[in-house]
Write an enzyme that holds these catalytic residues in place. Structure first.
Site, PDB file in Angstrom:
ATOM      1  N   GLY A  45       0.826  -1.204   0.000  1.00  9.45           N
ATOM      2  CA  GLY A  45       0.000   0.000   0.000  1.00  9.45           C
ATOM      3  C   GLY A  45       0.854   1.245   0.000  1.00  9.45           C
ATOM      4  CD  GLN A  50       3.582   5.519   2.787  1.00 10.29           C
ATOM      5  OE1 GLN A  50       2.566   4.988   2.369  1.00 10.29           O
ATOM      6  NE2 GLN A  50       4.641   4.829   3.174  1.00 10.29           N
ATOM      7  CB  CYS A 108       5.960   1.710   6.926  1.00  8.88           C
ATOM      8  SG  CYS A 108       5.319   3.282   6.312  1.00  8.88           S
ATOM      9  CG  LEU A 109       6.671   1.178   0.591  1.00 10.00           C
ATOM     10  CD1 LEU A 109       5.932   1.593  -0.675  1.00 10.00           C
ATOM     11  CD2 LEU A 109       7.803   0.208   0.259  1.00 10.00           C
ATOM     12  CG  HIS A 150       0.264   0.523   7.429  1.00 10.01           C
ATOM     13  ND1 HIS A 150       1.304   0.079   8.219  1.00 10.01           N
ATOM     14  CD2 HIS A 150       0.788   1.462   6.605  1.00 10.01           C
ATOM     15  CE1 HIS A 150       2.411   0.750   7.889  1.00 10.01           C
ATOM     16  NE2 HIS A 150       2.124   1.583   6.903  1.00 10.01           N
ATOM     17  CD  GLU A 151      -0.901   2.126   3.060  1.00 11.40           C
ATOM     18  OE1 GLU A 151      -0.587   3.328   2.987  1.00 11.40           O
ATOM     19  OE2 GLU A 151      -0.063   1.227   3.221  1.00 11.40           O
TER      20      GLU A 151
HETATM   21 ZN    ZN Z   1       3.165   2.931   5.770  1.00 16.57          ZN
END
Ligand code: ZN
Length: 190
Positions: A45, A50, A108-109, A150-151
């Site tokens: 996601g 982000q 997480c990215l 999360h998103e």
């Molecule tokens: Zn994340």
């Protein structure tokens, strides 16, 4: 176009996203770019924050991890094929928890190479607009429920470190401090 993902320590990650009022050509382009960016980085996601935009917009695709970490989907109260709604675009989403909290691994990215067990409700009800601006609603479980939560946290300026148990976060504190300092140093150079 693959966009740059911002890391922990970037202020926009703490901003609540503004509502997307309509799916303009600019938003369509942003969605396409976010999809491409998620794919390129093998993410499950990606939230608008982000890539530096504080908006109520996120993209999700659980297909890459489906074998190890299954998801469930219910449409109109009936079991449905998860792949049918993948990749998923959620605009202005509202999430209602269903079921008991369960622990699962999350990354997480915006936190490269940092992973932790996070407790979240097993399933959730979701209502949102899709990429066409049409209302959608579904119930999901498993990895998809975790990804959605999360998103949607990102869209509200919340991060998975806020959901970690104190002990888990304490163990990661040095890595988190390092990442934050690195992010700030990189910004100064620009
Ligand atoms: Zn994340």
């Amino acid at each position: 176009m693959v966009l740059e993902i911002v890391n922990f320590g970037t202020p926009v990650l703490r901003q609540k996203g503004a509502k997307v009022e309509s799916v303009t050509p600019e938003i369509k382009k942003l969605i396409a770019d976010m999809m491409e960016t998620m794919e390129e980085n093998h993410g499950v996601g990606l939230a608008a924050q982000q890539i530096g935009r504080a908006l109520q917009l996120t993209v999700i695709d659980v297909r890459g991890a489906a074998k190890e970490r299954p998801s469930t989907l219910e449409l109109d109260g009936k079991p449905a094929d998860v792949d049918e709604i993948m990749p998923l675009v959620l605009i202005n989403p509202i999430v209602t928890p269903v079921g008991e909290p369960v622990k699962g691994s999350e990354g997480c990215l915006s936190f490269p190479e940092i992973f932790a067990e996070i407790s979240r409700p097993e399933s959730v009800d979701v209502t949102a607009l899709n990429e066409k601006g049409k209302p959608i609603s579904f119930r999901c479980g498993g990895l998809l429920a975790r990804a959605v939560q999360h998103e949607v946290d990102h869209l509200n300026g919340l991060l998975f470190i806020d959901r970690m148990e104190k002990k888990v976060k304490a163990e990661l504190q040095d890595e988190l401090d390092y990442l934050q300092a690195e992010t700030k140093a990189a910004k100064k150079k620009k």
